[in-house]
Design an enzyme around this catalytic site. Structure first.
Site, PDB file in Angstrom:
ATOM      1  N   CYS A   1      60.053  33.726  38.901  1.00  0.00           N
ATOM      2  CA  CYS A   1      59.507  32.721  37.981  1.00  0.00           C
ATOM      3  C   CYS A   1      59.446  31.338  38.612  1.00  0.00           C
ATOM      4  O   CYS A   1      60.432  30.831  39.146  1.00  0.00           O
ATOM      5  CB  CYS A   1      60.381  32.689  36.722  1.00  0.00           C
ATOM      6  SG  CYS A   1      59.887  31.422  35.565  1.00  0.00           S
TER       7      CYS A   1
ATOM      8  N   CYS B   1      65.403  32.866  37.436  1.00  0.00           N
ATOM      9  CA  CYS B   1      64.865  34.216  37.686  1.00  0.00           C
ATOM     10  C   CYS B   1      64.003  34.191  38.956  1.00  0.00           C
ATOM     11  O   CYS B   1      63.197  33.269  39.145  1.00  0.00           O
ATOM     12  CB  CYS B   1      64.040  34.692  36.494  1.00  0.00           C
ATOM     13  SG  CYS B   1      65.002  34.735  34.973  1.00  0.00           S
TER      14      CYS B   1
ATOM     15  N   CYS C   1      63.878  25.091  33.662  1.00  0.00           N
ATOM     16  CA  CYS C   1      64.769  26.157  33.188  1.00  0.00           C
ATOM     17  C   CYS C   1      65.918  26.328  34.175  1.00  0.00           C
ATOM     18  O   CYS C   1      65.722  26.229  35.386  1.00  0.00           O
ATOM     19  CB  CYS C   1      64.003  27.471  33.055  1.00  0.00           C
ATOM     20  SG  CYS C   1      65.015  28.806  32.380  1.00  0.00           S
TER      21      CYS C   1
ATOM     22  N   GLU D   1      54.783  22.519  29.437  1.00  0.00           N
ATOM     23  CA  GLU D   1      53.509  23.245  29.438  1.00  0.00           C
ATOM     24  C   GLU D   1      53.389  24.160  28.223  1.00  0.00           C
ATOM     25  O   GLU D   1      54.376  24.730  27.762  1.00  0.00           O
ATOM     26  CB  GLU D   1      53.363  24.056  30.733  1.00  0.00           C
ATOM     27  CG  GLU D   1      53.266  23.134  31.932  1.00  0.00           C
ATOM     28  CD  GLU D   1      52.878  23.830  33.217  1.00  0.00           C
ATOM     29  OE1 GLU D   1      52.621  25.048  33.194  1.00  0.00           O
ATOM     30  OE2 GLU D   1      52.840  23.141  34.240  1.00  0.00           O
TER      31      GLU D   1
ATOM     32  N   SER E   1      61.835  34.921  22.658  1.00  0.00           N
ATOM     33  CA  SER E   1      62.109  35.797  23.793  1.00  0.00           C
ATOM     34  C   SER E   1      63.285  35.255  24.600  1.00  0.00           C
ATOM     35  O   SER E   1      63.368  34.062  24.859  1.00  0.00           O
ATOM     36  CB  SER E   1      60.860  35.849  24.674  1.00  0.00           C
ATOM     37  OG  SER E   1      61.136  36.544  25.852  1.00  0.00           O
TER      38      SER E   1
ATOM     39  N   CYS F   1      51.982  30.117  23.388  1.00  0.00           N
ATOM     40  CA  CYS F   1      53.238  30.313  24.097  1.00  0.00           C
ATOM     41  C   CYS F   1      53.827  28.923  24.322  1.00  0.00           C
ATOM     42  O   CYS F   1      53.248  28.116  25.043  1.00  0.00           O
ATOM     43  CB  CYS F   1      52.924  31.029  25.422  1.00  0.00           C
ATOM     44  SG  CYS F   1      54.378  31.449  26.345  1.00  0.00           S
TER      45      CYS F   1
ATOM     46  N   GLY G   1      61.528  27.524  29.995  1.00  0.00           N
ATOM     47  CA  GLY G   1      62.871  27.427  29.413  1.00  0.00           C
ATOM     48  C   GLY G   1      63.375  28.710  28.796  1.00  0.00           C
ATOM     49  O   GLY G   1      62.610  29.648  28.553  1.00  0.00           O
TER      50      GLY G   1
ATOM     51  N   CYS H   1      52.584  34.764  32.735  1.00  0.00           N
ATOM     52  CA  CYS H   1      54.044  34.814  32.666  1.00  0.00           C
ATOM     53  C   CYS H   1      54.669  34.478  34.013  1.00  0.00           C
ATOM     54  O   CYS H   1      54.248  35.001  35.041  1.00  0.00           O
ATOM     55  CB  CYS H   1      54.498  36.212  32.257  1.00  0.00           C
ATOM     56  SG  CYS H   1      54.160  36.527  30.554  1.00  0.00           S
TER      57      CYS H   1
END
Ligand code: SF4
Length: 338
Positions: free
Chosen positions: A118, A115, A111, A91, A188, A104, A156, A330
């Protein structure tokens, strides 16, 4: 065995390939311009001898992603869902403001970092993307928008795919390709400590942002499993070393979560971390997610938190959430929601 994406090659590697196959080295620069300035998606359109065109076709694919879906938010944010040649989801999000169009990009399909806040983390990792697959996301956005900034903060953990991320940054910075200044490229990380040092050693043309998310180990452990491998002390040491050696500021990303990271105690912890450092903090309010234990704080709680932090002259910006209605904000990128 599928062909390698030609966009994954550095200019030097392309030059060597051409010379090894009896072609002039200057062709590498020409091909780079066609690929990254004119953004061609077939070799036929390139003004090169037919024999060279055939050589390229036989050795490298020129296109890696196919568009599956494009969604536009009421606030102008656009999200694309692509599939790789091996059918994996990727994406990309474009966030427009009055002066910028930031892309982004995803660096992996899925990933592995897990987290708690997420959606991508819940997918697990499919695989890391090639540099060409990362660059193609940007090329696709450039067709519709004048891209000013690139943020490596999509699906990721970029530093778990540092080789490809480095190659992509070098190409984005290259005068013969995207010509983007280092200040317009942000990588990041959730805090892969040894790779922060490697980013510095490689002199990757980018700025660094770190997802701090929480400012004490207990809360960070619960939200980000990576904190159990490299805790805050180790992470802050890596950040200090990066800032000292590069002379650059590091941006800390902080997520405001009700009763966890948006309390008086959390504000004190954040101040203790940021006050002595050349860091600025970008805070966002938690976006909707499927974890019932993680809720967004009220507007009043957010304002009280910001007041406490700002009272100590700590620079904290609150970022408006963008693209929530299309799950482009996010922590919301995941195949399952489209
Ligand atoms: S926040 Fe970033 S590092 Fe953490 S699981 Fe999501 S994509 Fe991975």
């Amino acid at each position: 065995m599928p062909l390698q994406d030609i966009k994954s090659l550095s200019r030097e590697e392309l030059r060597k390939f051409l010379c090894d196959n009896g072609h002039k080295p200057y062709r590498a620069e020409q091909i780079y311009v066609w690929l990254f300035k004119l953004m061609m998606q077939t070799y036929e359109g390139m003004n090169v001898p037919a024999e060279l065109c055939r050589l390229l076709e036989q050795n490298f694919r020129i296109k890696s992603l196919r568009e599956e879906l494009k969604m536009e938010s009421l606030d102008g944010t656009v999200k694309w869902l692509y599939k790789t040649a091996d059918d994996l989801p990727v994406e990309t999000v474009m966030i427009p403001t009055e002066t910028r169009a930031s892309v982004c990009v995803s660096t992996q399909s899925g990933c592995a970092m897990g987290c708690a806040f997420c959606r991508t983390g819940r997918m697990g990792l499919n695989r890391s993307l090639e540099a060409g697959e990362i660059l193609e996301q940007i090329i696709n956005v450039c067709r519709d928008f004048k891209v000013t900034n690139v943020i490596f903060m999509g699906m990721g953990e970029p530093l778990m795919n540092l080789e490809a991320v480095h190659r992509a940054c070098v190409c984005l910075h290259d005068q013969k390709a995207f010509s983007m200044g280092k200040g317009r490229l942000t990588v990041s990380t959730s805090g892969v400590v040894p790779k922060i040092a490697e980013l510095l050693e490689r002199n990757t043309p980018c700025q660094l942002a770190v997802s701090l998310v929480a400012a004490d180990n207990e809360t960070r452990d619960a939200l980000m499993p990576i904190n159990k491998t490299w805790n805050l002390t180790e992470l802050l040491k890596a950040i200090d070393n990066y800032m000292e050696k590069s002379g650059e500021w590091v941006t800390l990303e902080y997520i405001l979560i009700k009763d966890k990271t948006c309390t008086n105690k959390a504000a004190e912890n954040l101040i203790r971390i940021v006050k002595p450092r050349r860091c600025k903090v970008n805070a966002i309010v938690l976006n909707s997610n499927e974890n019932p234990e993680l809720q967004a704080p009220s507007e009043q709680e957010v304002n009280e938190f910001l007041e406490l932090v700002r009272a100590k002259q700590v620079q904290i910006n609150i970022r408006n959430p963008r693209g929530r209605d299309i799950f482009a904000a996010c922590g919301q990128l995941a195949r399952a929601v489209v």
